[in-house]
Design a protein around this motif. Structure first.
Motif, PDB file in Angstrom:
ATOM      1  N   HIS A 120       1.021  -1.216   0.208  1.00  0.00           N
ATOM      2  CA  HIS A 120       0.219  -0.255  -0.076  1.00  0.00           C
ATOM      3  C   HIS A 120       0.866   1.385   0.233  1.00  0.00           C
ATOM      4  N   GLN A 121       0.446   2.384  -0.792  1.00  0.00           N
ATOM      5  CA  GLN A 121       0.726   4.031  -0.748  1.00  0.00           C
ATOM      6  C   GLN A 121       0.106   4.438   0.267  1.00  0.00           C
ATOM      7  N   HIS A 122       0.682   4.732   1.415  1.00  0.00           N
ATOM      8  CA  HIS A 122      -0.070   5.700   2.428  1.00  0.00           C
ATOM      9  C   HIS A 122      -0.967   6.594   1.465  1.00  0.00           C
ATOM     10  N   HIS A 123      -2.081   6.675   1.724  1.00  0.00           N
ATOM     11  CA  HIS A 123      -3.549   7.068   0.913  1.00  0.00           C
ATOM     12  C   HIS A 123      -2.966   8.904   1.169  1.00  0.00           C
ATOM     13  N   HIS A 176      -1.383 -13.378  -4.812  1.00  0.00           N
ATOM     14  CA  HIS A 176      -2.889 -12.777  -4.639  1.00  0.00           C
ATOM     15  C   HIS A 176      -0.961 -11.594  -5.094  1.00  0.00           C
ATOM     16  N   LEU A 177      -2.006 -11.061  -5.296  1.00  0.00           N
ATOM     17  CA  LEU A 177      -1.356  -9.725  -5.327  1.00  0.00           C
ATOM     18  C   LEU A 177      -2.380  -7.731  -5.386  1.00  0.00           C
ATOM     19  N   GLU A 178      -2.133  -7.266  -4.124  1.00  0.00           N
ATOM     20  CA  GLU A 178      -2.773  -6.279  -3.820  1.00  0.00           C
ATOM     21  C   GLU A 178      -1.948  -5.036  -3.824  1.00  0.00           C
ATOM     22  N   CYS A 179      -1.501  -4.369  -4.634  1.00  0.00           N
ATOM     23  CA  CYS A 179      -0.949  -2.746  -4.421  1.00  0.00           C
ATOM     24  C   CYS A 179      -1.949  -1.822  -4.615  1.00  0.00           C
ATOM     25  N   MET A 180      -2.091  -1.562  -3.559  1.00  0.00           N
ATOM     26  CA  MET A 180      -3.251  -0.147  -2.988  1.00  0.00           C
ATOM     27  C   MET A 180      -2.211   1.478  -3.705  1.00  0.00           C
ATOM     28  N   THR A 220      -5.722 -13.319  -8.007  1.00  0.00           N
ATOM     29  CA  THR A 220      -6.196 -12.450  -7.424  1.00  0.00           C
ATOM     30  C   THR A 220      -5.093 -11.265  -7.886  1.00  0.00           C
ATOM     31  N   LEU A 221      -6.122  -9.865  -7.903  1.00  0.00           N
ATOM     32  CA  LEU A 221      -5.339  -9.160  -8.688  1.00  0.00           C
ATOM     33  C   LEU A 221      -6.489  -7.888  -8.016  1.00  0.00           C
ATOM     34  N   SER A 222      -5.682  -7.308  -6.880  1.00  0.00           N
ATOM     35  CA  SER A 222      -6.680  -5.628  -6.608  1.00  0.00           C
ATOM     36  C   SER A 222      -6.110  -4.555  -6.172  1.00  0.00           C
ATOM     37  N   GLY A 223      -7.263  -3.401  -5.640  1.00  0.00           N
ATOM     38  CA  GLY A 223      -6.139  -2.182  -5.492  1.00  0.00           C
ATOM     39  C   GLY A 223      -5.752  -1.565  -6.688  1.00  0.00           C
ATOM     40  N   VAL A 224      -5.266  -2.154  -8.234  1.00  0.00           N
ATOM     41  CA  VAL A 224      -5.131  -1.576  -9.298  1.00  0.00           C
ATOM     42  C   VAL A 224      -5.512  -0.459  -9.610  1.00  0.00           C
ATOM     43  N   SER A 225      -5.203   0.648 -10.391  1.00  0.00           N
ATOM     44  CA  SER A 225      -6.170   1.238 -11.197  1.00  0.00           C
ATOM     45  C   SER A 225      -6.086   1.132 -13.075  1.00  0.00           C
ATOM     46  N   ALA A 226      -7.050   2.183 -13.624  1.00  0.00           N
ATOM     47  CA  ALA A 226      -7.531   1.462 -15.281  1.00  0.00           C
ATOM     48  C   ALA A 226      -5.895   1.459 -15.795  1.00  0.00           C
ATOM     49  N   HIS A 227      -5.088   1.853 -15.606  1.00  0.00           N
ATOM     50  CA  HIS A 227      -3.586   1.930 -15.472  1.00  0.00           C
ATOM     51  C   HIS A 227      -3.265   0.623 -16.033  1.00  0.00           C
ATOM     52  N   SER A 228      -3.861  -1.102 -15.688  1.00  0.00           N
ATOM     53  CA  SER A 228      -3.179  -2.052 -14.962  1.00  0.00           C
ATOM     54  C   SER A 228      -4.673  -3.225 -15.685  1.00  0.00           C
ATOM     55  N   CYS A 229      -5.539  -2.171 -16.776  1.00  0.00           N
ATOM     56  CA  CYS A 229      -6.106  -3.159 -17.541  1.00  0.00           C
ATOM     57  C   CYS A 229      -6.316  -3.335 -18.603  1.00  0.00           C
ATOM     58  N   THR A 230      -5.012  -3.464 -19.409  1.00  0.00           N
ATOM     59  CA  THR A 230      -4.972  -3.229 -20.671  1.00  0.00           C
ATOM     60  C   THR A 230      -4.441  -4.446 -21.194  1.00  0.00           C
ATOM     61  N   LYS A 231      -4.856  -5.113 -22.378  1.00  0.00           N
ATOM     62  CA  LYS A 231      -4.911  -6.278 -22.946  1.00  0.00           C
ATOM     63  C   LYS A 231      -3.506  -6.615 -22.982  1.00  0.00           C
ATOM     64  N   ARG A 232      -2.518  -6.238 -23.036  1.00  0.00           N
ATOM     65  CA  ARG A 232      -1.439  -6.252 -22.735  1.00  0.00           C
ATOM     66  C   ARG A 232      -1.072  -7.363 -21.574  1.00  0.00           C
ATOM     67  N   VAL A 233      -1.356  -6.626 -20.434  1.00  0.00           N
ATOM     68  CA  VAL A 233      -1.241  -6.893 -18.663  1.00  0.00           C
ATOM     69  C   VAL A 233      -2.220  -7.846 -19.022  1.00  0.00           C
ATOM     70  N   ARG A 239      -9.275   0.214  -8.629  1.00  0.00           N
ATOM     71  CA  ARG A 239      -9.127   1.182  -8.170  1.00  0.00           C
ATOM     72  C   ARG A 239      -9.243   2.233  -8.922  1.00  0.00           C
ATOM     73  N   ILE A 240     -10.464   3.336  -8.733  1.00  0.00           N
ATOM     74  CA  ILE A 240     -10.415   4.486  -9.654  1.00  0.00           C
ATOM     75  C   ILE A 240     -10.020   5.498  -8.760  1.00  0.00           C
ATOM     76  N   GLU A 241      -9.109   6.861  -8.988  1.00  0.00           N
ATOM     77  CA  GLU A 241      -9.471   7.685  -8.003  1.00  0.00           C
ATOM     78  C   GLU A 241      -9.321   8.694  -9.037  1.00  0.00           C
ATOM     79  N   THR A 242      -9.847   9.424  -9.032  1.00  0.00           N
ATOM     80  CA  THR A 242      -9.661  10.801  -9.859  1.00  0.00           C
ATOM     81  C   THR A 242      -9.522  12.405  -8.982  1.00  0.00           C
TER      82      THR A 242
END
Length: 792
Positions: A566-569, A593-597, A617-630, A643-646
């Motif tokens: 996790h990164q600090h919020h 299992h990978l959780e990378c906030m 399991t993959l969690s905590g990533v943003s849309a930048h990790s949602c590519t077909k190559r990944v 998790r998308i934060e704008t």
């Protein structure tokens, strides 16, 4: 525990035998196989002498401790050798000293075989004597276990609903034939008192021709007891006379045999009209009707203690267990009747410390629940005690920790994760673990050591500890603690668990534990990633919160299976561009299992070796990790959390980030079978998202929050044939009306069993009853604009 030590070493050896031939880690495979065979024999012995405790002897227990000590030393020898090879710059391979030590330990393990034969012979004699004693007790002292009623009623607080339900079932004529009801709950919760209250009710007494209340327990011979009971009732299953068909009420109290209903059918025919059998048990594995006895709430707990004029705070800390409340009452009767004395007890984390040798009704009841568990469940149960009182832990995290600790073996063609989940279900079914509650037992097993205050947390004799658990994280940052740990090494520590309150400011952690398998420090904040971690070759579970970059050397952790970073919020909120993990993360081929906030997976480029084939399991990533190559480099992914934060009000950015859910070139096109997809948009805008959704065809669970999709796009989700769970939170869909049209060709929401609607702006829901044909549970929460409650 000896059993946990043996299984852990077996797991270590199995991992060694699976190493590729060209691996830098060199160990004699033949010796490893021979040791593994010896360990399997030891494991079988330890499983055989588990319950019942009454047939155990001091010699058997001492022998178990001897096994544990030798196995721990052997595992330390092997693990230190592997760690030395991993850290060494040269390829020295096997050393003569190590080979000699390994041979000596193997001979010592082998020597246990003869001791086992003698110990098992003694154990069998004790068990035979116990069975004969139980059988004799069954034949000669039936009056001790049979109660014909008429005893003084005990005070019951709460449980009015359960009392009414049980009485209604007993007196109801709708069941016709002989019927059975299970009363289930943990030790000391009041099962027997509830049943006894109804059993002695005048209306119930008048309703039946004969009544019998029988207390069994775990050690009675069920067949002999049942025959004696039926003889007392003068019921013969071979006799079809009118007398044999009298209305009977039979209570079997404290039953440990989950197959008792099948046994009863041989002796008590279903044709015994309107007869009732009540079974009280801690075991939930029954298919019959059941009533579960709940814990008391705070008000009811206070009412139970109020007659003694004892403080509400003390009652609250008993957590609703009636027998615990009564024991505290007995304790306080012996104390001085002063405010200071009661305040001292109220301030304690646990007002009642339970020990195995207390010989109180509470300690005996709880210890019996623990004793009757098989060895593999005892280990899991003891592990529950590492968490602070009131600490909430998710099922998934707990089972991942169990797997990483190495004291479980896969069962019945299941993977370790499935085995761990099944073990937790078994503990719940045995009523020793409650959902959202935590069981506890005295730390007599020396299973872990709690770090809470300095210097009390570092006493003499903890150098043999395998697990350290910090309930006060800041102690680990003290310079004095670092000096102490360096001067008094604890070489065998395999787990460091930090479950104290989260720290606002970063601290420095000292890690002198080379053999760590588990480091759970996500509640601690580090200035930068702790670089000592990459030297911990045996690490399987790593959870940290760090403000710094993750080093490329993390790829050295070959055995890592769970990675939580996790990164600090505050750091996340201040970051405008994605922060990527190092590309070397793709080399952690054992990662499950990978959780990378606050972090994203980097593009793996065109290197075909960069693939996470075991990642589930993959969690905590943003849309930048949602590519077909990944995603194509994670072929076996089953659970995916985005998790998308704008920035506040940036609706366009949120819509663009969600584009991976539309079209056919991303998420849906990569996977067909999928367990869970979860998407959370932080700071959602009021802009309605126009993306047409696309999910894997066979997905089972979907959870959405803040996405702002239009209700007409719900049709895509409605047509998913295997979707069972749908959770919609915080403007997941936006708009005043949700309307679905019937399609004779397609069954909509065909498999959905659970629907959650929370914090939505919907006003009307025009979805007809023929939709959701399998709906079992609906939760609507904080949807204040709804004009009417939907009914399925």
């Amino acid at each position: 525990m000896a059993f946990a030590a043996v299984v852990s070493l077996k797991q270590t050896i199995e991992r060694i035998l699976l190493l590729p031939p060209k691996s830098k880690i060199l160990l004699p495979n033949l010796e490893m196989k021979l040791i593994s065979e010896e360990l399997s024999y030891l494991q079988s012995f330890l499983e055989a002498i588990s319950p019942p405790q009454s047939s155990r002897s001091k010699r058997v227990d001492a022998f178990g401790r001897q096994i544990k000590d030798v196995v721990h030393k052997l595992e330390d020898l092997i693990d230190f050798h592997i760690s030395d090879q991993f850290l060494s710059a040269s390829d020295d391979g096997l050393t003569f000293v190590f080979s000699q030590q390994l041979l000596e330990f193997r001979q010592e393990v082998s020597s246990f075989t003869n001791k086992i034969l003698k110990t098992k012979e003694e154990y069998d004699i004790n068990r035979q004597n116990q069975q004969q004693s139980d059988s004799s007790a069954s034949e000669t002292t039936l009056s001790r276990i049979v109660d014909y009623g008429g005893t003084k009623k005990k005070k019951i607080v709460g449980l009015g609903k359960e009392l009414r339900e049980l009485k209604h079932w007993i007196l109801s004529d709708t069941y016709g034939r002989c019927s059975t009801m299970l009363i289930v709950g943990m030790a000391g919760i009041g099962k027997t008192i509830v049943v006894k209250q109804v059993y002695d009710d005048p209306e119930v007494i008048d309703h039946f021709d004969r009544r019998l209340f029988v207390t069994l327990g775990p050690h009675y011979q069920l067949k002999e007891i049942l025959l004696l009971v039926l003889d007392q009732l003068k019921v013969d299953n071979e006799d079809s006379s009118e007398d044999s068909l009298s209305k009977l009420l039979i209570v079997l109290d404290d039953v440990w045999n989950k197959h008792i209903r099948e046994e009863l059918k041989h002796y008590l025919p279903d044709e015994v009209n309107q007869s009732r059998i009540i079974i009280t048990s801690r075991i939930r594995d029954f298919s019959e009707l059941f009533i579960e006895i709940p814990l008391l709430n705070d008000v009811e707990s206070w009412n139970l203690l109020r007659d003694l004029k004892i403080g509400k705070e003390i009652a609250k800390k008993c957590e609703g267990l009636p027998l615990a409340i009564i024991e505290v009452g007995k304790l306080l009767r012996k104390k001085e009747k002063t405010v200071e004395e009661w305040q001292f007890i109220a301030d304690k984390e646990d007002p009642l410390t339970i020990k195995s040798d207390d010989n109180t009704p509470l300690s005996n009841a709880l210890l019996l629940s623990y004793t009757m568990l098989p060895q593999y469940l005892k280990v899991c149960f003891l592990y529950m005690s590492v968490f602070p009182k009131g600490y909430e832990i998710s099922r998934s995290k707990l089972t991942k920790l169990w797997v990483a600790e190495g004291f479980l073996e896969p069962q019945k063609n299941k993977c370790l994760e499935e085995t761990a989940d099944e073990c937790l279900n078994e503990l719940i079914s045995q009523s020793v673990v409650l959902k959202k509650k935590r069981g506890s037992i005295a730390k007599s097993e020396n299973f872990f050591h709690v770090i809470n205050k300095y210097p009390d947390s570092f006493p003499e004799g903890i150098d043999s500890q395998r697990r350290l658990c910090a309930h006060n994280n800041i102690v680990l940052g003290f310079e004095q603690a670092h000096i102490w740990m360096e001067s008094v090494p604890i070489p065998g520590v395999r787990s460091l668990l930090c479950y104290g309150p989260k720290q606002q400011y970063p601290i420095r952690l000292y890690l002198p534990f080379r053999l760590l398998k588990v480091l759970d420090a996500v509640s601690m904040r580090f200035y930068e990633f702790p670089h000592q971690v990459v030297e911990l070759f045996h690490l399987r579970y790593l959870a940290v919160t760090s403000n710094g970059e993750i080093p490329a050397s993390i790829s050295r952790l070959w055995n890592l299976e769970v990675l939580i970073i996790h990164q600090h919020h505050r750091k996340i909120k201040s970051s405008n561009s994605p922060v990527y993990l190092p590309v070397e993360i793709w080399k952690l081929h054992k990662l499950k299992h990978l959780e990378c906030m606050g972090f994203d997976l980097p593009d793996p480029n065109d290197d075909d070796s960069l693939i996470l084939e075991k990642l589930l399991t993959l969690s905590g990533v943003s849309a930048h990790s949602c590519t077909k190559r990944v995603l194509t480099r994670i072929p076996n992914l089953t659970k995916f959390g985005v998790r998308i934060e704008t920035k506040d009000g940036d609706g366009a950015a949120a819509v663009e980030a969600l584009s991976f859910l539309g079209g056919g070139d991303c998420f849906a096109s990569v996977y067909e079978e999928f367990e869970l997809f979860k998407c959370i948009v932080i700071n959602p805008s009021l802009v309605r998202c126009l993306i047409i959704l696309n999910f894997p065809a066979n997905i089972r669970k979907i959870s959405l929050s803040g996405c702002g999709f239009r209700w007409e796009y719900m049709r895509v989700i409605a047509e998913l044939p295997n979707l069972r769970v749908l959770k919609l939170r915080w403007c997941a869909f936006s708009g005043p009306e949700w309307e679905m049209w019937r399609d004779d060709c397609v069954v909509l929401f065909a498999s959905v069993e659970f629907l959650l609607m929370e914090d939505l702006d919907i006003r009307q829901r025009r979805v007809q009853s023929y939709h959701f044909p399998k709906m079992k549970r609906l939760i609507i929460r904080h949807c204040y604009r709804f004009t009417e409650i939907p009914i399925f």
